[in-house]
Design an enzyme around this catalytic site. Structure first.
Site, PDB file in Angstrom:
ATOM      1  N   LYS A   1       0.849  -1.201   0.000  1.00 48.97           N
ATOM      2  CA  LYS A   1       0.000   0.000   0.000  1.00 48.97           C
ATOM      3  C   LYS A   1       0.880   1.246   0.000  1.00 48.97           C
ATOM      4  O   LYS A   1       0.685   2.158  -0.814  1.00 48.97           O
ATOM      5  CB  LYS A   1      -0.892   0.001   1.241  1.00 48.97           C
ATOM      6  CG  LYS A   1      -1.556   1.341   1.546  1.00 48.97           C
ATOM      7  CD  LYS A   1      -2.430   1.324   2.778  1.00 48.97           C
ATOM      8  CE  LYS A   1      -1.718   1.614   4.050  1.00 48.97           C
ATOM      9  NZ  LYS A   1      -1.388   3.019   4.316  1.00 48.97           N
ATOM     10  N   ASN A   2       1.877   1.286   0.888  1.00 50.31           N
ATOM     11  CA  ASN A   2       2.655   2.510   1.059  1.00 50.31           C
ATOM     12  C   ASN A   2       3.651   2.752  -0.066  1.00 50.31           C
ATOM     13  O   ASN A   2       4.173   3.849  -0.202  1.00 50.31           O
ATOM     14  CB  ASN A   2       3.338   2.522   2.423  1.00 50.31           C
ATOM     15  CG  ASN A   2       2.300   2.687   3.536  1.00 50.31           C
ATOM     16  OD1 ASN A   2       1.140   3.004   3.253  1.00 50.31           O
ATOM     17  ND2 ASN A   2       2.708   2.470   4.760  1.00 50.31           N
TER      18      ASN A   2
ATOM     19  N   CYS B   1      -4.445  12.763  12.198  1.00 51.31           N
ATOM     20  CA  CYS B   1      -5.235  11.523  12.146  1.00 51.31           C
ATOM     21  C   CYS B   1      -5.168  10.906  13.539  1.00 51.31           C
ATOM     22  O   CYS B   1      -4.572  11.467  14.444  1.00 51.31           O
ATOM     23  CB  CYS B   1      -4.682  10.589  11.077  1.00 51.31           C
ATOM     24  SG  CYS B   1      -3.205   9.757  11.589  1.00 51.31           S
TER      25      CYS B   1
ATOM     26  N   ARG C   1       0.814  14.697  12.873  1.00 49.77           N
ATOM     27  CA  ARG C   1       1.401  14.367  11.565  1.00 49.77           C
ATOM     28  C   ARG C   1       1.478  15.597  10.651  1.00 49.77           C
ATOM     29  O   ARG C   1       0.859  15.683   9.610  1.00 49.77           O
ATOM     30  CB  ARG C   1       0.613  13.231  10.914  1.00 49.77           C
ATOM     31  CG  ARG C   1       0.667  11.976  11.783  1.00 49.77           C
ATOM     32  CD  ARG C   1      -0.014  10.801  11.169  1.00 49.77           C
ATOM     33  NE  ARG C   1       0.741  10.292  10.027  1.00 49.77           N
ATOM     34  CZ  ARG C   1       0.270   9.289   9.253  1.00 49.77           C
ATOM     35  NH1 ARG C   1      -0.914   8.774   9.499  1.00 49.77           N
ATOM     36  NH2 ARG C   1       0.970   8.862   8.227  1.00 49.77           N
TER      37      ARG C   1
ATOM     38  N   ASP D   1       4.694   0.457  12.018  1.00 50.76           N
ATOM     39  CA  ASP D   1       3.434  -0.089  11.483  1.00 50.76           C
ATOM     40  C   ASP D   1       3.197  -1.529  11.906  1.00 50.76           C
ATOM     41  O   ASP D   1       2.139  -2.086  11.598  1.00 50.76           O
ATOM     42  CB  ASP D   1       3.427  -0.004   9.951  1.00 50.76           C
ATOM     43  CG  ASP D   1       3.314   1.436   9.486  1.00 50.76           C
ATOM     44  OD1 ASP D   1       3.505   1.688   8.289  1.00 50.76           O
ATOM     45  OD2 ASP D   1       3.065   2.319  10.335  1.00 50.76           O
TER      46      ASP D   1
ATOM     47  N   ARG E   1      -8.620  -0.253   4.597  1.00 52.47           N
ATOM     48  CA  ARG E   1      -7.694   0.706   3.982  1.00 52.47           C
ATOM     49  C   ARG E   1      -6.387   0.017   3.618  1.00 52.47           C
ATOM     50  O   ARG E   1      -5.707   0.406   2.699  1.00 52.47           O
ATOM     51  CB  ARG E   1      -7.391   1.851   4.959  1.00 52.47           C
ATOM     52  CG  ARG E   1      -8.555   2.742   5.259  1.00 52.47           C
ATOM     53  CD  ARG E   1      -8.134   3.960   6.019  1.00 52.47           C
ATOM     54  NE  ARG E   1      -7.066   4.678   5.321  1.00 52.47           N
ATOM     55  CZ  ARG E   1      -6.598   5.862   5.715  1.00 52.47           C
ATOM     56  NH1 ARG E   1      -7.062   6.433   6.806  1.00 52.47           N
ATOM     57  NH2 ARG E   1      -5.647   6.461   5.038  1.00 52.47           N
TER      58      ARG E   1
HETATM   59  C1  EPZ Z   1       4.532   6.822   6.243  1.00 51.14           C
HETATM   60  O1  EPZ Z   1       3.813   7.900   6.809  1.00 51.14           O
HETATM   61  C2  EPZ Z   1       3.555   5.672   6.161  1.00 51.14           C
HETATM   62  N1  EPZ Z   1       2.420   6.043   5.298  1.00 51.14           N
HETATM   63  C3  EPZ Z   1       3.045   5.330   7.568  1.00 51.14           C
HETATM   64  O2  EPZ Z   1       2.197   4.199   7.456  1.00 51.14           O
HETATM   65  C4  EPZ Z   1       4.247   4.966   8.442  1.00 51.14           C
HETATM   66  O3  EPZ Z   1       3.799   4.725   9.757  1.00 51.14           O
HETATM   67  C5  EPZ Z   1       5.258   6.116   8.444  1.00 51.14           C
HETATM   68  O4  EPZ Z   1       5.637   6.432   7.084  1.00 51.14           O
HETATM   69  C6  EPZ Z   1       6.518   5.788   9.225  1.00 51.14           C
HETATM   70  O5  EPZ Z   1       7.127   4.651   8.687  1.00 51.14           O
HETATM   71  C7  EPZ Z   1       2.582   6.009   3.963  1.00 51.14           C
HETATM   72  O6  EPZ Z   1       3.640   5.695   3.448  1.00 51.14           O
HETATM   73  C8  EPZ Z   1       1.387   6.394   3.134  1.00 51.14           C
HETATM   74  P1  EPZ Z   1       6.780  10.068   8.343  1.00 51.14           P
HETATM   75  P2  EPZ Z   1       4.475   9.377   6.821  1.00 51.14           P
HETATM   76  O7  EPZ Z   1       6.786  11.318   7.540  1.00 51.14           O
HETATM   77  O8  EPZ Z   1       5.280   9.571   5.599  1.00 51.14           O
HETATM   78  C9  EPZ Z   1       6.616  13.388  11.726  1.00 51.14           C
HETATM   79  C10 EPZ Z   1       0.246   2.943   7.740  1.00 51.14           C
HETATM   80  O9  EPZ Z   1      -0.239   2.430   8.749  1.00 51.14           O
HETATM   81  N2  EPZ Z   1       6.625  14.348  10.592  1.00 51.14           N
HETATM   82  O10 EPZ Z   1       7.937   9.125   8.230  1.00 51.14           O
HETATM   83  O11 EPZ Z   1       3.402  10.343   7.123  1.00 51.14           O
HETATM   84  C11 EPZ Z   1       5.359  12.550  11.766  1.00 51.14           C
HETATM   85  O12 EPZ Z   1       4.337  13.223  12.473  1.00 51.14           O
HETATM   86  C12 EPZ Z   1       0.810   4.342   7.815  1.00 51.14           C
HETATM   87  O13 EPZ Z   1       0.352   2.389   6.609  1.00 51.14           O
HETATM   88  C13 EPZ Z   1       6.742  15.710  10.857  1.00 51.14           C
HETATM   89  O14 EPZ Z   1       6.805  16.132  12.019  1.00 51.14           O
HETATM   90  O15 EPZ Z   1       5.432   9.253   8.074  1.00 51.14           O
HETATM   91  C14 EPZ Z   1       5.821  11.305  12.484  1.00 51.14           C
HETATM   92  O16 EPZ Z   1       5.794  11.559  13.870  1.00 51.14           O
HETATM   93  C15 EPZ Z   1       0.609   4.977   9.175  1.00 51.14           C
HETATM   94  N3  EPZ Z   1       6.777  16.591   9.814  1.00 51.14           N
HETATM   95  C16 EPZ Z   1       7.277  11.157  12.017  1.00 51.14           C
HETATM   96  O17 EPZ Z   1       7.664  12.438  11.535  1.00 51.14           O
HETATM   97  C17 EPZ Z   1       6.720  16.165   8.511  1.00 51.14           C
HETATM   98  O18 EPZ Z   1       6.776  17.016   7.600  1.00 51.14           O
HETATM   99  C18 EPZ Z   1       7.468  10.146  10.884  1.00 51.14           C
HETATM  100  O19 EPZ Z   1       6.550  10.477   9.871  1.00 51.14           O
HETATM  101  C19 EPZ Z   1       6.611  14.786   8.257  1.00 51.14           C
HETATM  102  C20 EPZ Z   1       6.569  13.890   9.310  1.00 51.14           C
END
Ligand code: EPZ
Length: 422
Positions: free
Chosen positions: A22-23, A118, A123, A308, A400
């Site tokens: 998915k991701n 969410c 996020r 995840d 999802r």
């Molecule tokens: C991706 O989300 C995945 N989603 C998530 O999977 C996964 O948990 C996550 O990466 C971490 O591996 C998809 O790929 C669609 P991040 P993403 O940016 O990109 C903070 C699932 O269950 N952050 O690596 O949103 C954020 O809040 C989902 O399939 C900022 O502060 O994750 C988090 O605490 C859930 N500012 C941390 O960084 C930003 O601009 C990591 O987020 C971006 C992120």
């Protein structure tokens, strides 16, 4: 809304096919916006998130045809006629922000709604925006939308992420492929989905080095052409279903599973007394006799233990012998499965980002509520091993990220059915 009813206790035996990630698919699909030639994705998963991304791309004027019962997606962005990604779609799925970089890179302007938070955390997307500004984008935040411009096109730059972000790495990587000059991304995410995206972009004519390491270098090109690319195996679905025989006893082969995608997770399973072996068709997981052993878990960016899979691992550890400590270091609120597991008799103490789980002999079936995608599947896993009947509500969260979960599990002997909510 559908419910899933499970009667627990049966050891699982059989084989489960693992779908495309998915991701990975959610970042490969927006890559179509980088080119006016067709992009074909094979091994695509059939999930509601993919339908949401299809609707979003369609709202921009892209064409997305779903072929072979959804396993093949034929995308074309030849006729983009709208550069605004509306809140009503973006709020449903945060990955919608991934259309920003590609649209800006190819057409020099884009308007994208800020995604809401969410269930698992605020996020924010500040790193996506900072990275695009580093490439020369002019951003203006108005009424909940990012108004982005790059009138003379984006320019290559060096950008260091203050902390690892999967989505921000994907957004900036896609934008950099069409920027003028060289871009160096430091402290980039190393997830397999990044490697898969880079492989697809390279097939489209991008020039990328270092994907999968913390430093990615991109030489911008004038345009990208079409390509055909298979979506990489879903390591999170793989890890989730590896836990099914682990929690119920029995033995299951995960078809298409790859050890390199789940190495740190498999190490933890081994420490807990679960055997994971590579087979011709994928990975075989079996639980020898006796109870699972307690282990400690800390979630980290790849190649560490995936956040995840934290909820799913907690379900296993609820029935382990001993006390396990799980530290969630990626998201600020990712223990919502804990209260529901406690309703099933689990002993879990949550303090901030740390959950301490004291294993019990058996969980007991109960009516429970799914709250987010991975929490919902952790309840399914717990129910497979629990005594009696469990009814999981709000399973739209599940749909999802997991295709046909009840089919895949009942094929291995689980007593599981989906019903319309009474
Ligand atoms: C991706 O989300 C995945 N989603 C998530 O999977 C996964 O948990 C996550 O990466 C971490 O591996 C998809 O790929 C669609 P991040 P993403 O940016 O990109 C903070 C699932 O269950 N952050 O690596 O949103 C954020 O809040 C989902 O399939 C900022 O502060 O994750 C988090 O605490 C859930 N500012 C941390 O960084 C930003 O601009 C990591 O987020 C971006 C992120």
């Amino acid at each position: 809304m559908d419910q899933i009813i499970i009667r627990g206790g049966a050891p699982l035996r059989g084989a489960i096919p693992i779908a495309g990630a998915k991701n990975a698919c959610l970042t490969l699909m927006p890559a179509t916006l980088l080119s006016d030639e067709p992009l074909t994705l094979t091994n695509a998963p059939r999930l509601s998130d993919i339908s949401t991304m299809t609707a979003l791309l369609g709202s921009l004027g892209a064409e997305v045809s779903s072929l072979q019962e959804g396993k093949v997606l034929a995308l074309s962005s030849h006729d983009i006629n709208n550069h605004t990604a509306d809140y009503d779609i973006v709020r449903k799925m945060r990955a919608s922000i991934l259309v920003l970089g590609p649209m800006l890179a190819r057409d020099g302007h884009a308007v994208v709604s800020l995604p809401g938070g969410c269930a698992i955390g605020a996020r924010p997307v500040d790193l996506h925006l900072k990275g695009l500004e580093a490439l020369g984008a002019e951003l203006d935040l108005r009424e909940g939308y990012v108004h982005a411009k790059a009138p003379g096109g984006l320019r290559g730059a060096t950008f260091e992420f203050p902390f690892v972000s999967v989505g921000a790495t994907e957004n900036i990587l896609m934008a950099a492929t069409l920027a003028k000059g060289t871009t160096v991304l430091k402290n980039a995410a190393r997830e397999p989905e990044i490697v898969d995206l880079a492989a697809c972009l390279t097939k489209m004519g991008a020039r990328i080095d270092g994907a999968g390491t913390s430093t990615i270098t991109v030489e911008g090109v004038d345009r990208l052409h079409g390509a055909t690319h298979p979506v990489v195996t879903d390591r999170i679905e793989l890890g989730t279903y590896m836990l099914a025989p682990a929690i119920t006893g029995g033995e299951v082969e995960l078809l298409g599973g790859r050890m390199d995608l789940v190495a740190s997770f498999a190490e933890k399973l081994d420490a807990a007394g679960i055997s994971v072996t590579e087979t011709e068709g994928g990975l075989r997981v079996a639980r020898a006799n006796g109870r699972v052993r307690a282990v400690d878990v800390v979630t980290e960016p790849f190649p560490g233990f995936p956040t995840d899979l934290q909820a799913q691992m907690m379900a296993l550890l609820c029935t382990a012998e001993g006390v396990s400590v799980l530290e969630e270091k990626i998201f600020e609120n990712r223990f919502m499965h804990a209260p529901e597991l406690i309703r099933m008799g689990a002993q879990i103490d949550v303090h901030g980002g740390t959950a301490t789980v004291t294993g019990v002999e058996r969980l007991k079936g109960a009516p429970v509520m799914a709250t987010d995608l991975r929490a919902s599947v952790s309840l399914i896993l717990a129910a497979l091993a629990a005594e009696g009947e469990t009814v999981v509500s709000r399973v739209y969260h599940l749909d999802r990220g997991y295709e046909r979960v009840e089919e895949k599990l009942s094929a291995c002997g689980a007593s599981i059915e989906r019903v319309k909510e009474q």
